[in-house]
Design an enzyme around this catalytic site. Structure first.
Site, PDB file in Angstrom:
ATOM      1  N   GLU A 164       0.811  -1.218   0.000  1.00  0.00           N
ATOM      2  CA  GLU A 164       0.000   0.000   0.000  1.00  0.00           C
ATOM      3  C   GLU A 164       0.848   1.272   0.000  1.00  0.00           C
ATOM      4  O   GLU A 164       0.522   2.263  -0.656  1.00  0.00           O
ATOM      5  CB  GLU A 164      -0.949  -0.001   1.198  1.00  0.00           C
ATOM      6  CG  GLU A 164      -2.116  -0.962   1.093  1.00  0.00           C
ATOM      7  CD  GLU A 164      -1.765  -2.396   1.448  1.00  0.00           C
ATOM      8  OE1 GLU A 164      -2.647  -3.274   1.342  1.00  0.00           O
ATOM      9  OE2 GLU A 164      -0.607  -2.642   1.841  1.00  0.00           O
TER      10      GLU A 164
ATOM     11  N   HIS B 261     -11.269  -5.745   9.010  1.00  0.00           N
ATOM     12  CA  HIS B 261     -11.949  -5.479   7.739  1.00  0.00           C
ATOM     13  C   HIS B 261     -13.231  -4.670   7.951  1.00  0.00           C
ATOM     14  O   HIS B 261     -14.104  -4.660   7.090  1.00  0.00           O
ATOM     15  CB  HIS B 261     -12.315  -6.793   7.036  1.00  0.00           C
ATOM     16  CG  HIS B 261     -11.146  -7.625   6.634  1.00  0.00           C
ATOM     17  ND1 HIS B 261     -10.444  -8.396   7.526  1.00  0.00           N
ATOM     18  CD2 HIS B 261     -10.538  -7.804   5.432  1.00  0.00           C
ATOM     19  CE1 HIS B 261      -9.463  -9.022   6.895  1.00  0.00           C
ATOM     20  NE2 HIS B 261      -9.496  -8.680   5.628  1.00  0.00           N
TER      21      HIS B 261
ATOM     22  N   GLN C  45      -7.991  -2.218  -0.603  1.00  0.00           N
ATOM     23  CA  GLN C  45      -8.916  -3.341  -0.650  1.00  0.00           C
ATOM     24  C   GLN C  45      -9.927  -3.254   0.492  1.00  0.00           C
ATOM     25  O   GLN C  45     -11.111  -3.530   0.314  1.00  0.00           O
ATOM     26  CB  GLN C  45      -8.141  -4.656  -0.583  1.00  0.00           C
ATOM     27  CG  GLN C  45      -8.887  -5.826  -1.161  1.00  0.00           C
ATOM     28  CD  GLN C  45      -7.961  -6.996  -1.434  1.00  0.00           C
ATOM     29  OE1 GLN C  45      -7.518  -7.647  -0.505  1.00  0.00           O
ATOM     30  NE2 GLN C  45      -7.676  -7.248  -2.705  1.00  0.00           N
TER      31      GLN C  45
ATOM     32  N   ASP D  99      -9.166  -0.558   6.329  1.00  0.00           N
ATOM     33  CA  ASP D  99      -8.274  -0.945   7.429  1.00  0.00           C
ATOM     34  C   ASP D  99      -6.824  -1.034   6.964  1.00  0.00           C
ATOM     35  O   ASP D  99      -5.888  -0.760   7.718  1.00  0.00           O
ATOM     36  CB  ASP D  99      -8.690  -2.306   8.000  1.00  0.00           C
ATOM     37  CG  ASP D  99     -10.171  -2.414   8.255  1.00  0.00           C
ATOM     38  OD1 ASP D  99     -10.573  -2.521   9.421  1.00  0.00           O
ATOM     39  OD2 ASP D  99     -10.941  -2.396   7.269  1.00  0.00           O
TER      40      ASP D  99
END
Length: 666
Positions: free
Chosen positions: A405, A472, A427, A430
């Protein structure tokens, strides 16, 4: 034919002419003489700090001269030779170091923490690592433009331990980006010697693990630096790929002058002093009959005159007069919102489909828009938002990324510097923690520091209610609303999501675009079929009433709607904020002054969230209008649990109805 002077460095002229050899010497001498002057000024208290590159000039100068003036270089704080070789006016450099307006950051940053598009230089930030990913983005821009240009980026041996270094090398290798990664191995990371920083024999060995050609070069030998980098740059322009170069050199002064060099053994210091790149090259040029005492004196006099003149003009410039409006106005790049009205043809879309359609239409609007993220290409993303995009736009513009990331956010920043727009998909929101540093320290601050926009949208699938557990399910918008320079969007309906996403892509500033996963396939709405925009900073009043103002965003808006449907007798203004930065405070304040009561509902845990700031805002602006305390509703002060019954207990939704009724009865 090789020639060895009486110096400690072996030089090979190859086919270099005398003019080039003298230029190499001149370009090394200039930063050395500037540094010597700066050290005097530092002792006199006329500058506040100095990071010396004495003894390392051959690397900065050799690399810069090997590249074309139109090719980007990303230096560190010891690479004065990059700036001087690119012929930045000394007046501006001196003003930068003195915090004057004619510097590059208007007094907002110091040293070499700046960039300049005019000279194709992008300076570092103190966190060191991000610039390597930014170089990836600039190089990707070069590939997309097909302009046959390379990018060079510097780091020190200490910086190679940072994750950003490894992520950037991996991305560059996977995408075959034309980047020259330059490691200045100068012996110490501040006071920590190299043997305490890595175990491999040479840092260049790390290139093998990433499938990158790597080289070890004598960083004090200007001819070796210049000729090898020039050779590699010419090769990379024809056959794009990354290379890693380790320049062996030494830092002969402290990390910064206050640090000193007591930790360096005296014998080691003397050995490297004997390998001084300027003294040795000067001796070589004298031996070859290329540099004469007259030319040497002329060079020195010319440079010293330029230094003195530039210092005089920099000192003569007035100190910056603080102006609050100027400071606030430069946090974001100014942009004119283009209001594009939707057509009258409607189609029922789910929240997820509206985002997909909005993103696709933005790709059609902007040929310079690149989408990046994990699994977003052929697979279409874990939520299938980019399904079919590869077929429509190709893999150049719809790019699967490695799981890194930080490097991808940095790449997006580099694309912006190169003139592109980008959308990065986290994605799950978090996972943004792995890219947190470049967002809050690079993207957010670039325009304020040196007027460089960060034309980046980061999509953030977020939120609880889907039994996804602690990693998530977060809704972490408050991390970013706290950071000046970022814009934060958080729609609750398909119509808003599509229009606000188009505006986010159009905006030249970094935008965090939150998309609640629980709304993706549960909320439907009639949405215009064509491309349209909606303004930032304009809340939506979903219901109007007289008794209370309900302020929320995201899933909280739907919780409030459910409660009001259950209690049709409650007369309430229901405000959907839609964007959190900028915030439509006028609508909020006007509503609360009308109703006299306010309740703020957020999904995030309560402490430190948006509700707290809004509550404080209302107490400051509406105190005399309030008939009851401002109420805040948030979730439990725990991580988000997995089991549905625990998640239900966690969410603030269950407390909202009771608190609302209590507030009305106050």
């Amino acid at each position: 034919m090789a020639s060895i002077s009486e110096s400690n460095i072996a030089y090979n002229k190859k086919d270099l002419d005398d003019k080039t050899l003298l230029k190499l010497y001149y370009n090394m001498l200039k930063p050395r003489l500037i540094e010597e002057k700066m050290l005097i000024l530092l002792r006199q208290g006329k500058i506040s700090k100095w990071f010396s590159g004495i003894g390392q000039e051959a690397i900065s100068v050799g690399v810069t001269m090997a590249l074309k003036p139109t090719e980007y270089i990303l230096p560190m704080h010891r690479n004065l030779g990059v700036f001087t070789t690119r012929k930045i006016p000394l007046h501006r450099l001196f003003c930068q170091w003195q915090g004057k307006l004619s510097g590059f950051t208007k007094g907002r940053d110091r040293s070499f923490h700046f960039g300049t598009q005019d000279y194709k230089i992008v300076g570092m930030i103190s966190h060191l690592g991000p610039q390597m990913g930014v170089a990836d983005g600039i190089a990707l821009g070069n590939l997309l433009k097909k302009n046959n240009q390379v990018t060079a980026v510097f780091t020190g041996e200490g910086g190679t331990s940072e994750g950003d270094f490894h992520e950037a090398l991996n991305v560059a290798s996977v995408w075959q980006l034309p980047v020259i990664f330059c490691i200045e191995n100068n012996g110490y990371g501040l006071s920590t010697p190299t043997e305490q920083q890595y175990r491999c024999e040479n840092l260049a060995d790390r290139g093998k693990g990433y499938g990158i050609d790597a080289y070890v070069i004598d960083g004090n030998n200007i001819l070796e630096v210049y000729t090898k980098v020039k050779e590699l740059a010419e090769s990379l322009r024809k056959h794009p790929r990354p290379v890693l170069i380790e320049f062996k050199t030494f830092r002969r002064r402290g990390h910064e002058e206050a640090s000193g060099t007591k930790y360096v053994p005296e014998a080691k210091m003397k050995a490297w002093e004997a390998k001084d790149p300027i003294d040795n090259f000067k001796n070589f040029l004298h031996t070859e009959g290329i540099l004469t005492p007259e030319i040497e004196a002329q060079f020195e006099a010319e440079i010293k005159f330029e230094i003195t003149s530039a210092l005089t003009s920099a000192y003569a410039e007035s100190s910056i007069t603080p102006n609050e409006s100027n400071e606030l106005n430069d946090v974001y790049k100014g942009s004119i919102y283009k209001d594009i009205k939707p057509n009258t043809k409607l189609k029922e879309l789910r929240f997820v489909d509206a985002i997909s359609e909005g993103l696709k239409q933005s790709m059609e609007q902007h040929n310079d828009l690149v989408i990046m993220g994990q699994d977003i290409a052929e697979y279409g993303g874990v939520f299938k938002i980019t399904d079919g995009f590869v077929e429509a736009f190709g893999t150049d513009r719809v790019r699967n990324t490695p799981i890194c990331e930080s490097a991808i956010v940095e790449t997006a920043m580099g694309l912006s510097i190169s003139g592109f727009k980008s959308v990065v998909e986290m994605q799950f929101s978090d996972f943004v923690t792995s890219g947190f540093n470049p967002i809050v320290n690079y993207l957010a601050k670039s325009h304020y520091r040196w007027a460089q926009s960060a034309d980046v949208v980061i999509r953030m699938p977020c939120g609880a209610g889907v039994a996804a557990g602690p990693f998530h399910s977060q809704t972490n918008e408050a991390w970013f609303t706290k950071t000046p320079g970022l814009k934060v969007v958080y729609p609750a309906f398909p119509f808003d999501a599509k229009g606000l996403l188009a505006t986010a892509v159009n905006d030249p500033n970094p935008v965090l675009f939150f998309e609640h996963k629980a709304l993706y396939r549960s909320i439907r709405q009639d949405v215009p079929t064509d491309y349209y925009t909606l303004p930032f900073g304009k809340a939506s009043i979903l219901k109007e009433g007289e008794s209370v103002s309900i302020i929320s965003y995201g899933a909280g808006v739907h919780w409030a709607l459910e409660t009001l449907e259950k209690h049709p007798n409650i007369s309430a203004d229901l405000i959907d904020l839609r964007t959190l930065q900028p915030l439509d405070s006028n609508t909020i304040i006007a509503s609360v002054k009308k109703t006299g009561r306010a309740i703020i509902l957020q999904e995030d845990s309560l402490f430190g969230g948006i509700a707290s700031d809004l509550s404080a805002l209302l107490m400051e602006t509406c105190f005399e209008y309030l008939d009851a305390p401002v109420k805040r509703i948030g979730s439990l002060e725990t991580p988000i649990p997995f089991a549905s019954q625990l998640e239900d207990q966690y969410l603030g939704k269950r407390k909202f109805e009771k608190t609302l009724i209590s507030l009305l009865a106050y």
